[in-house]
Design a protein around this motif. Structure first.
Motif, mmCIF file in Angstrom:
data_model
loop_
_atom_site.group_PDB
_atom_site.id
_atom_site.type_symbol
_atom_site.label_atom_id
_atom_site.label_comp_id
_atom_site.label_asym_id
_atom_site.label_seq_id
_atom_site.Cartn_x
_atom_site.Cartn_y
_atom_site.Cartn_z
ATOM 1 N N ARG A 109 26.002 58.095 28.855
ATOM 2 C CA ARG A 109 26.648 57.648 27.622
ATOM 3 C C ARG A 109 26.084 58.386 26.404
ATOM 4 O O ARG A 109 25.006 58.961 26.443
ATOM 5 C CB ARG A 109 26.454 56.138 27.438
ATOM 6 C CG ARG A 109 27.041 55.294 28.555
ATOM 7 C CD ARG A 109 28.558 55.237 28.488
ATOM 8 N NE ARG A 109 29.094 54.356 29.511
ATOM 9 C CZ ARG A 109 29.509 54.765 30.706
ATOM 10 N NH1 ARG A 109 29.428 56.042 31.027
ATOM 11 N NH2 ARG A 109 30.011 53.899 31.576
ATOM 12 N N ARG A 110 26.839 58.286 25.325
ATOM 13 C CA ARG A 110 26.434 58.875 24.040
ATOM 14 C C ARG A 110 26.538 57.772 22.983
ATOM 15 O O ARG A 110 27.221 57.904 21.978
ATOM 16 C CB ARG A 110 27.359 60.050 23.708
ATOM 17 C CG ARG A 110 26.953 60.902 22.506
ATOM 18 C CD ARG A 110 27.798 62.154 22.465
ATOM 19 N NE ARG A 110 27.558 62.948 21.276
ATOM 20 C CZ ARG A 110 28.408 63.051 20.266
ATOM 21 N NH1 ARG A 110 29.561 62.387 20.299
ATOM 22 N NH2 ARG A 110 28.132 63.804 19.221
ATOM 23 N N ASN A 111 25.805 56.676 23.261
ATOM 24 C CA ASN A 111 25.938 55.497 22.412
ATOM 25 C C ASN A 111 24.566 55.023 21.930
ATOM 26 O O ASN A 111 23.546 55.701 22.129
ATOM 27 C CB ASN A 111 26.658 54.379 23.170
ATOM 28 C CG ASN A 111 25.967 54.030 24.483
ATOM 29 O OD1 ASN A 111 24.810 54.397 24.706
ATOM 30 N ND2 ASN A 111 26.671 53.338 25.357
ATOM 31 N N LYS A 112 24.548 53.845 21.309
ATOM 32 C CA LYS A 112 23.306 53.311 20.754
ATOM 33 C C LYS A 112 22.246 53.107 21.829
ATOM 34 O O LYS A 112 21.072 53.416 21.612
ATOM 35 C CB LYS A 112 23.593 51.988 20.048
ATOM 36 C CG LYS A 112 22.353 51.315 19.466
ATOM 37 C CD LYS A 112 22.682 49.962 18.881
ATOM 38 C CE LYS A 112 23.021 48.956 19.949
ATOM 39 N NZ LYS A 112 23.224 47.589 19.417
ATOM 40 N N HIS A 113 22.648 52.589 22.992
ATOM 41 C CA HIS A 113 21.677 52.294 24.036
ATOM 42 C C HIS A 113 21.023 53.571 24.571
ATOM 43 O O HIS A 113 19.836 53.583 24.878
ATOM 44 C CB HIS A 113 22.356 51.527 25.169
ATOM 45 C CG HIS A 113 22.901 50.198 24.751
ATOM 46 N ND1 HIS A 113 22.085 49.138 24.411
ATOM 47 C CD2 HIS A 113 24.181 49.759 24.578
ATOM 48 C CE1 HIS A 113 22.824 48.094 24.067
ATOM 49 N NE2 HIS A 113 24.097 48.450 24.156
ATOM 50 N N ALA A 114 21.806 54.652 24.654
ATOM 51 C CA ALA A 114 21.252 55.929 25.106
ATOM 52 C C ALA A 114 20.253 56.478 24.086
ATOM 53 O O ALA A 114 19.167 56.951 24.451
ATOM 54 C CB ALA A 114 22.375 56.928 25.338
ATOM 55 N N ALA A 115 20.601 56.421 22.799
ATOM 56 C CA ALA A 115 19.686 56.885 21.748
ATOM 57 C C ALA A 115 18.423 56.031 21.716
ATOM 58 O O ALA A 115 17.310 56.539 21.531
ATOM 59 C CB ALA A 115 20.389 56.861 20.396
ATOM 60 N N LEU A 116 18.597 54.726 21.906
ATOM 61 C CA LEU A 116 17.454 53.811 21.889
ATOM 62 C C LEU A 116 16.505 54.094 23.050
ATOM 63 O O LEU A 116 15.275 54.054 22.884
ATOM 64 C CB LEU A 116 17.972 52.370 21.953
ATOM 65 C CG LEU A 116 16.994 51.237 21.624
ATOM 66 C CD1 LEU A 116 16.432 51.401 20.224
ATOM 67 C CD2 LEU A 116 17.699 49.889 21.773
ATOM 68 N N LYS A 117 17.050 54.397 24.206
ATOM 69 C CA LYS A 117 16.214 54.700 25.365
ATOM 70 C C LYS A 117 15.371 55.951 25.121
ATOM 71 O O LYS A 117 14.179 55.986 25.431
ATOM 72 C CB LYS A 117 17.085 54.890 26.597
ATOM 73 C CG LYS A 117 16.296 55.127 27.880
ATOM 74 C CD LYS A 117 17.213 55.205 29.099
ATOM 75 C CE LYS A 117 16.396 55.425 30.369
ATOM 76 N NZ LYS A 117 17.283 55.494 31.575
ATOM 77 N N LEU A 118 15.986 56.977 24.546
ATOM 78 C CA LEU A 118 15.245 58.201 24.238
ATOM 79 C C LEU A 118 14.137 57.936 23.236
ATOM 80 O O LEU A 118 12.990 58.369 23.423
ATOM 81 C CB LEU A 118 16.200 59.263 23.702
ATOM 82 C CG LEU A 118 15.553 60.566 23.237
ATOM 83 C CD1 LEU A 118 14.905 61.301 24.406
ATOM 84 C CD2 LEU A 118 16.557 61.464 22.540
ATOM 85 N N LEU A 119 14.429 57.223 22.168
ATOM 86 C CA LEU A 119 13.433 56.965 21.133
ATOM 87 C C LEU A 119 12.280 56.122 21.657
ATOM 88 O O LEU A 119 11.107 56.386 21.328
ATOM 89 C CB LEU A 119 14.093 56.275 19.944
ATOM 90 C CG LEU A 119 14.941 57.177 19.044
ATOM 91 C CD1 LEU A 119 15.837 56.350 18.147
ATOM 92 C CD2 LEU A 119 14.043 58.096 18.222
ATOM 93 N N ARG A 120 12.569 55.127 22.462
ATOM 94 C CA ARG A 120 11.497 54.303 23.023
ATOM 95 C C ARG A 120 10.600 55.109 23.951
ATOM 96 O O ARG A 120 9.380 54.928 23.952
ATOM 97 C CB ARG A 120 12.102 53.109 23.755
ATOM 98 C CG ARG A 120 12.558 51.999 22.802
ATOM 99 C CD ARG A 120 13.271 50.885 23.528
ATOM 100 N NE ARG A 120 13.495 49.744 22.643
ATOM 101 C CZ ARG A 120 14.376 48.784 22.875
ATOM 102 N NH1 ARG A 120 15.137 48.825 23.974
ATOM 103 N NH2 ARG A 120 14.517 47.782 22.011
ATOM 104 N N ARG A 121 11.195 55.991 24.740
ATOM 105 C CA ARG A 121 10.390 56.865 25.603
ATOM 106 C C ARG A 121 9.481 57.773 24.769
ATOM 107 O O ARG A 121 8.313 57.982 25.102
ATOM 108 C CB ARG A 121 11.305 57.720 26.483
ATOM 109 C CG ARG A 121 11.818 57.026 27.726
ATOM 110 C CD ARG A 121 12.880 57.869 28.397
ATOM 111 N NE ARG A 121 12.391 59.185 28.773
ATOM 112 C CZ ARG A 121 12.159 59.571 30.040
ATOM 113 N NH1 ARG A 121 12.360 58.711 31.038
ATOM 114 N NH2 ARG A 121 11.757 60.790 30.308
ATOM 115 N N LEU A 122 10.025 58.301 23.680
ATOM 116 C CA LEU A 122 9.238 59.186 22.826
ATOM 117 C C LEU A 122 8.050 58.456 22.214
ATOM 118 O O LEU A 122 6.922 58.960 22.230
ATOM 119 C CB LEU A 122 10.121 59.769 21.725
ATOM 120 C CG LEU A 122 11.131 60.833 22.139
ATOM 121 C CD1 LEU A 122 12.086 61.124 20.998
ATOM 122 C CD2 LEU A 122 10.411 62.106 22.568
#
Length: 232
Positions: A109-122
């Motif tokens: 996906r290219r949505n909020k949940h995908a962006a949130l997952k990346l940021l939390r991993r970072l």
């Protein structure tokens, strides 16, 4: 650093490490690595090299990540479309302002949940709280930043402002063409998670530094590789 165990392998560690390094460091296929080995009098099958890449690549990448200094606090995030197994997926990528690959994440996906997952991993894996995060104007970033209370550090801009992240995709695009596309989401994630840490020490940008400076940085990269590949 965790020493690497090469026991019960017919070939010596130097041969195994050379094959793994060539595959991840340069835009080479398994077949290319096999031919380069044969040119040097080392007869090894493609399947053996593939097993080496799968087994030792992540171990070396993990050691290199442990030995790297902390990234800078200015991050660039971007997403790119990739076709995997005939399906449209998204390659989310984060780099710092010096071109250091922080993380790569393949998502459906290219949505909020995908962006949130990346940021939390970072935030979890780097241990660094960023002072600025540059992205494109995708609304999913704004929504994710708001949840993590990072909206004051978020700087959405155009392609020029986020050129650092845009350029970082080029290396993966070349590998994608060489491998005739990734075969599955899992195999793409495994390759990219290993490729980034191995790519980082050798990403020296020689066009920006003098020749003596380049020799020094290459020496540091070789020392990091030697420490990360020390045999048990």
């Amino acid at each position: 650093m965790n020493p690497i165990n090469f026991k019960r392998h017919r070939f010596p560690p130097a041969v195994i490490l050379r094959a793994v390094r060539w595959y991840f460091r340069f835009t080479l296929s398994i077949r290319d690595v096999e031919e380069l080995m044969a040119e040097r009098g080392i007869e090894v099958s493609r399947e053996t090299i593939r097993c080496w890449v799968i087994k030792f690549g992540p171990l070396i990448a993990a050691n290199l990540k442990r030995g790297r200094p902390s990234p800078t606090r200015r991050w660039h995030l971007d997403e790119a479309v990739v076709k995997i197994g005939g399906r449209r997926m998204y390659l989310w990528r984060a780099v710092d302002d010096e071109g250091e690959v922080l993380d790569v994440l393949v998502q459906k996906r290219r949505n909020k949940h995908a962006a949130l997952k990346l940021l939390r991993r970072l935030l979890r894996n780097t241990g660094v709280h960023p002072e600025s995060i540059v992205t494109d104007k995708l609304a999913s970033y704004r929504a994710a930043m708001k949840i993590l209370h990072l909206q004051t550090r978020h700087h959405p801009g155009g392609m020029r402002e986020n050129n650092r992240a845009e350029n970082s995709h080029l290396v993966i695009r070349r590998r994608e063409r060489k491998q005739q596309r990734f075969k599955s989401q899992g195999s793409a994630q495994r390759f990219l998670s290993t490729h980034g840490p191995i790519y980082n020490p050798f990403n020296l940008q020689p066009h920006l530094i003098s020749r003596p400076g380049l020799r020094v940085l290459r020496g540091h990269a070789e020392a990091a590789w030697a420490a990360a590949t020390q045999a048990a």
